[in-house]
Design a protein around this motif. Sequence first.
Motif, PDB file in Angstrom:
ATOM      1  N   ALA A  58      32.556  35.871 -82.232  1.00  0.00           N
ATOM      2  CA  ALA A  58      33.635  35.336 -81.414  1.00  0.00           C
ATOM      3  C   ALA A  58      33.145  35.009 -80.006  1.00  0.00           C
ATOM      4  N   ASN A  59      33.625  33.910 -79.466  1.00  0.00           N
ATOM      5  CA  ASN A  59      33.335  33.479 -78.104  1.00  0.00           C
ATOM      6  C   ASN A  59      31.854  33.187 -77.873  1.00  0.00           C
ATOM      7  N   PRO A  90      29.360  22.963 -72.675  1.00  0.00           N
ATOM      8  CA  PRO A  90      30.234  24.118 -72.515  1.00  0.00           C
ATOM      9  C   PRO A  90      29.991  25.109 -73.646  1.00  0.00           C
ATOM     10  N   PHE A  91      29.999  26.392 -73.359  1.00  0.00           N
ATOM     11  CA  PHE A  91      29.749  27.368 -74.409  1.00  0.00           C
ATOM     12  C   PHE A  91      30.366  28.703 -74.059  1.00  0.00           C
ATOM     13  N   GLY A  92      30.726  29.438 -75.087  1.00  0.00           N
ATOM     14  CA  GLY A  92      31.217  30.789 -74.885  1.00  0.00           C
ATOM     15  C   GLY A  92      30.074  31.716 -74.521  1.00  0.00           C
ATOM     16  N   SER A 102      33.517  35.600 -71.506  1.00  0.00           N
ATOM     17  CA  SER A 102      33.309  34.673 -70.397  1.00  0.00           C
ATOM     18  C   SER A 102      32.912  33.323 -70.968  1.00  0.00           C
ATOM     19  N   TRP A 103      32.903  32.358 -70.115  1.00  0.00           N
ATOM     20  CA  TRP A 103      32.742  30.976 -70.558  1.00  0.00           C
ATOM     21  C   TRP A 103      31.956  30.223 -69.510  1.00  0.00           C
ATOM     22  N   THR A 130      22.942  19.522 -61.473  1.00  0.00           N
ATOM     23  CA  THR A 130      23.450  20.375 -62.545  1.00  0.00           C
ATOM     24  C   THR A 130      24.491  21.345 -62.011  1.00  0.00           C
ATOM     25  N   PRO A 131      25.730  20.950 -61.902  1.00  0.00           N
ATOM     26  CA  PRO A 131      26.760  21.913 -61.523  1.00  0.00           C
ATOM     27  C   PRO A 131      27.099  22.812 -62.706  1.00  0.00           C
ATOM     28  N   ILE A 132      27.278  24.070 -62.448  1.00  0.00           N
ATOM     29  CA  ILE A 132      27.565  25.047 -63.495  1.00  0.00           C
ATOM     30  C   ILE A 132      28.915  25.680 -63.209  1.00  0.00           C
ATOM     31  N   SER A 133      29.773  25.682 -64.215  1.00  0.00           N
ATOM     32  CA  SER A 133      31.064  26.335 -64.104  1.00  0.00           C
ATOM     33  C   SER A 133      31.032  27.627 -64.882  1.00  0.00           C
ATOM     34  N   LEU A 134      31.603  28.646 -64.316  1.00  0.00           N
ATOM     35  CA  LEU A 134      31.591  29.960 -64.953  1.00  0.00           C
ATOM     36  C   LEU A 134      32.993  30.527 -64.895  1.00  0.00           C
TER      37      LEU A 134
END
Lengths: 138, 136
Positions: A58-59, A90-92, A102-103, A130-134
């Motif tokens: 999961a995730n 995008p990834f879990g 978290s994602w 490379t912007p990273i979203s967390l």
Amino acid sequence: MGGVVNIITAPPEAWQARIRMAAGSFGTNQESATVTGLVGPLTQQFTFSRDFSTGFIANRDYRNLSFGSTTRYASKLGSTDLDLGYADKPFGAQDFYGAYPSWERTKTWYSGLRQSFGERTEAAFSSAATPISLSLPG
Amino acid sequence: MAANIVRLNFTGVETSAAWRWRHQLFDVSYTGLRGVSELLPENLYEVRLQLPHPFRCGFMDRHAVLVPSRLGPGSGAMERRARDPYGVWDLYLARNRGPVRPFVQFTNLANTRYQEILSIPLPGRAVLGGVEIVIR
């Protein structure tokens, strides 16, 4: 400490298209395509790639998407190469930052220009963003 | 409490050898890497260091890979300091000629449970199959 990997792709010799499809464990499905064409001294290649999975736990799912373009022009000066690329991943990220879901999402824009001067000299410039979203549970 | 990491040194060696026989290519590579740092100054109880790719810039890693080309097994063995070594077996089969090229890929055939980064499990045994169409 750092390093550089120099990837030199061979110039295409003919028109060609490649289509690849695959499916497998953990809900994985992949599609990719490459189209290459040439007209005189000008060659052009487009690439597309899609790689999805529901995750082995999961995730830990992911949905990767990328596009690329390579343009090459041969002249008396030498070879001029222009590379453009975009990737969205995008990834879990289960357990990456602790025992909670978290994602993450990473987007990359890439551009590169290379000019050869004869067979022994070349100049190259490239840039990437490379912007990273967390996302973590608050 | 956060702390800067100082005097972090990596030394290592990377070697490879390849042999081509008719339509097959056999290659073997070996990478050894040793990392040393002063991570525990006297006034700190704990410093946690997480690297995005510990195989490439970790501590005391040894990795050997044998990967044939169109047919055959691929395998890797990983050994880290203070941890038991583990092996991962892969198998890839593909047709490399003609306009329609089916392929199948098996990863982690032994269903090894391993974590390249502690506490983050990686996938077990898996299979992927598909086809590539070449138009000229």
